[in-house]
Design a protein around this motif. Structure first.
Motif, PDB file in Angstrom:
ATOM      1  N   MET A 102       0.826  -1.214   0.000  1.00  0.00           N
ATOM      2  CA  MET A 102       0.000   0.000   0.000  1.00  0.00           C
ATOM      3  C   MET A 102       0.856   1.258   0.000  1.00  0.00           C
ATOM      4  SD  MET A 102      -1.507  -0.134   3.873  1.00  0.00           S
ATOM      5  CE  MET A 102      -2.646   1.181   3.529  1.00  0.00           C
ATOM      6  N   ASP A 103       0.239   2.387  -0.383  1.00  0.00           N
ATOM      7  CA  ASP A 103       0.954   3.658  -0.403  1.00  0.00           C
ATOM      8  C   ASP A 103       1.139   4.194   1.016  1.00  0.00           C
ATOM      9  OD1 ASP A 103       0.989   3.505  -3.094  1.00  0.00           O
ATOM     10  OD2 ASP A 103      -0.459   5.122  -3.462  1.00  0.00           O
ATOM     11  N   ALA A 104       2.108   5.078   1.156  1.00  0.00           N
ATOM     12  CA  ALA A 104       2.419   5.613   2.479  1.00  0.00           C
ATOM     13  C   ALA A 104       1.466   6.729   2.897  1.00  0.00           C
ATOM     14  CB  ALA A 104       3.841   6.142   2.489  1.00  0.00           C
ATOM     15  N   ASP A 105       0.713   7.287   1.943  1.00  0.00           N
ATOM     16  CA  ASP A 105      -0.015   8.521   2.240  1.00  0.00           C
ATOM     17  C   ASP A 105      -1.424   8.313   2.780  1.00  0.00           C
ATOM     18  OD1 ASP A 105      -1.130   7.539  -0.017  1.00  0.00           O
ATOM     19  OD2 ASP A 105      -0.612   9.225  -1.309  1.00  0.00           O
ATOM     20  N   LEU A 106      -1.762   7.085   3.168  1.00  0.00           N
ATOM     21  CA  LEU A 106      -3.063   6.751   3.749  1.00  0.00           C
ATOM     22  C   LEU A 106      -4.228   6.961   2.788  1.00  0.00           C
ATOM     23  CD1 LEU A 106      -2.559   8.223   7.333  1.00  0.00           C
ATOM     24  CD2 LEU A 106      -2.625   5.811   6.703  1.00  0.00           C
ATOM     25  N   GLN A 107      -3.947   6.986   1.491  1.00  0.00           N
ATOM     26  CA  GLN A 107      -5.055   7.094   0.537  1.00  0.00           C
ATOM     27  C   GLN A 107      -5.786   5.759   0.435  1.00  0.00           C
ATOM     28  OE1 GLN A 107      -2.859   9.052  -2.920  1.00  0.00           O
ATOM     29  NE2 GLN A 107      -4.864   9.980  -3.005  1.00  0.00           N
ATOM     30  N   ASP A 108      -5.046   4.685   0.670  1.00  0.00           N
ATOM     31  CA  ASP A 108      -5.662   3.367   0.652  1.00  0.00           C
ATOM     32  C   ASP A 108      -6.232   3.104   2.039  1.00  0.00           C
ATOM     33  OD1 ASP A 108      -4.556   3.092  -1.900  1.00  0.00           O
ATOM     34  OD2 ASP A 108      -2.686   2.324  -1.060  1.00  0.00           O
ATOM     35  N   GLU A 204     -12.912   2.906  -0.284  1.00  0.00           N
ATOM     36  CA  GLU A 204     -12.989   4.328  -0.627  1.00  0.00           C
ATOM     37  C   GLU A 204     -11.583   4.888  -0.644  1.00  0.00           C
ATOM     38  OE1 GLU A 204     -15.414   6.908  -0.870  1.00  0.00           O
ATOM     39  OE2 GLU A 204     -17.095   5.492  -0.916  1.00  0.00           O
ATOM     40  N   ARG A 205     -11.249   5.559  -1.696  1.00  0.00           N
ATOM     41  CA  ARG A 205      -9.925   6.173  -1.758  1.00  0.00           C
ATOM     42  C   ARG A 205      -9.996   7.551  -1.122  1.00  0.00           C
ATOM     43  NH1 ARG A 205      -4.613   5.012  -3.727  1.00  0.00           N
ATOM     44  NH2 ARG A 205      -3.761   6.780  -4.837  1.00  0.00           N
ATOM     45  N   ALA A 206      -9.173   7.782  -0.116  1.00  0.00           N
ATOM     46  CA  ALA A 206      -9.179   9.068   0.584  1.00  0.00           C
ATOM     47  C   ALA A 206      -8.214  10.041  -0.080  1.00  0.00           C
ATOM     48  CB  ALA A 206      -8.791   8.848   2.037  1.00  0.00           C
ATOM     49  N   GLU A 207      -8.185  11.243   0.457  1.00  0.00           N
ATOM     50  CA  GLU A 207      -7.208  12.208  -0.022  1.00  0.00           C
ATOM     51  C   GLU A 207      -5.862  11.922   0.632  1.00  0.00           C
ATOM     52  OE1 GLU A 207      -8.123  16.803  -0.833  1.00  0.00           O
ATOM     53  OE2 GLU A 207      -9.776  15.576  -0.087  1.00  0.00           O
ATOM     54  N   ARG A 208      -4.781  12.366  -0.010  1.00  0.00           N
ATOM     55  CA  ARG A 208      -3.457  12.235   0.590  1.00  0.00           C
ATOM     56  C   ARG A 208      -3.506  12.851   1.976  1.00  0.00           C
ATOM     57  NH1 ARG A 208       2.029  12.139   0.349  1.00  0.00           N
ATOM     58  NH2 ARG A 208       2.474  10.852  -1.437  1.00  0.00           N
ATOM     59  N   PHE A 209      -2.989  12.126   2.980  1.00  0.00           N
ATOM     60  CA  PHE A 209      -3.084  12.594   4.353  1.00  0.00           C
ATOM     61  C   PHE A 209      -2.307  13.890   4.553  1.00  0.00           C
ATOM     62  CE2 PHE A 209      -1.546  12.672   8.754  1.00  0.00           C
ATOM     63  CZ  PHE A 209      -2.759  12.755   9.388  1.00  0.00           C
TER      64      PHE A 209
HETATM   65 MG    MG Z   1      -0.956   9.026  -3.125  1.00  0.00          MG
END
Ligand code: MG
Ligand code: UDP
Length: 315
Positions: A102-108, A204-209
């Motif tokens: 997963m990505d680091a930015d909490l979008q997942d 749900e895909r969130a915004e970059r934290f």
């Molecule tokens: Mg991202």
């Protein structure tokens, strides 16, 4: 099951703004899963430092020192998300039964991990995380992404719609992936080629934290060109077809001109000549360009350069 060792692989490039929160939430999730007896206590979060220029690696080292649930590897320099992710997956596959990337930015959405694990228990080898909506993406990102998927599938690269890098893979699926020796990586296209039973899980895909996207337009375009030319030779075939069609059309035009000439109706066709010269010139340049892309790929593949070099590891 209690003895499933789960590794969560997270590539990080200049992620100091989000790393604190991401590690906190991931640890919370892992601990709750361990407590619920769903995964083994040997499960880990594996951060891959992709040659960050900020203090990301120091933060990872700090996390590891405080808690063994965090582990990390550091690449010798920035190699891009695909290579960083592969480095993490290949490292994790030796210790884990199942690996989630997963990505680091909490979008997942971290909570989709439960659903992924359920699918794993049901016997699926690959579980793709699929975005249920793209509400938080900008208009531009949403539409370019959609156009990209459509073009990919049209050009013969099989990808899962609205799936990025959030997925679970079992050890044997990863072993399959490790057999793919290519240097030009496009994991979203390669993973479906591994085969085995697969399914999807929606989130749900969130915004970059916090922080900025590490994928500016230039990198996004580069990834799409790579995605297509690394996995499909349809563009080359397309050029052949195009050349054939154009030859056919010019044949018809030739006959038409001859007939007109014999009927004594010749018009000095300056514009048509100029247009066709430009058109054919452009077409030829485009065709050479596409072929050049592939030759460039062959060049890179024949060198067998390492896809990543791990400089430090905390396991
Ligand atoms: Mg991202
Ligand atoms: N990333 C990386 N190396 C790079 C660029 C990005 O490891 O050269 C990582 C980044 O840290 C993040 C993930 O890839 O965890 C996705 O990047 P980002 O969120 O910036 O992309 P976006 O969501 O905007 O497409």
């Amino acid at each position: 099951m209690k003895d499933t060792i789960l590794y969560v692989v997270v590539p990080c490039y200049n992620e100091k703004e989000v790393l604190g929160e991401t590690s906190f939430r991931l640890k919370e999730k892992l601990v709750s899963l361990i407590d619920a007896g769903k995964i083994s206590s040997q499960s880990r979060i594996l951060f891959v430092n992709d040659g960050s220029k900020d203090n990301t690696w120091d933060m990872i080292k700090e996390l590891h020192k405080d808690d063994v649930v965090f582990s990390g590897i550091s690449l010798s320099r920035n190699r891009g998300q695909q290579n960083a992710l592969l480095a993490g997956l290949m490292t994790a596959k030796d210790c884990a039964d199942a690996v989630i990337s997963m990505d680091a930015d909490l979008q997942d959405d971290i909570n989709a991990i439960d659903a992924m694990l359920e699918k794993y228990e049901e016997g699926f080898d690959i579980v793709y995380g699929v975005r249920s909506s793209r509400k938080t993406d900008t208009f531009f990102k949403k539409n370019t992404a959609l156009a990209f998927y459509r073009m990919m599938n049209f050009l013969g690269t099989e990808t899962v719609y609205n799936h990025a890098e959030y997925r679970l893979m079992t050890k044997r699926a990863l072993e399959g992936l490790s057999e793919f020796k290519e240097v030009n990586l496009f994991l979203r296209g390669m993973v479906p080629m591994v085969g085995y039973k697969s399914t999807t899980v929606e989130y749900e895909r969130a915004e970059r934290f916090a922080g900025e996207s590490k994928y500016p337009l230039k990198k996004m375009l580069a990834l799409s060109v790579d995605g297509i030319t690394s996995l499909s030779i349809k563009p080359i075939k397309f050029i052949t077809t195009l050349g054939f069609v154009i030859a056919l059309v010019s044949l018809v035009a030739l006959i038409y001109t001859l007939v007109k000439y014999m009927m004594g109706q010749t018009i000095i066709g300056w514009s048509s000549i100029v247009i066709s010269v430009w058109f054919l010139g452009g077409l030829q340049l485009l065709s050479i360009g596409v072929i050049g892309e592939y030759i460039g790929k062959i060049y890179k593949e024949t060198k067998h350069r390492p896809r990543y070099i791990i400089s430090e590891s905390l396991l």
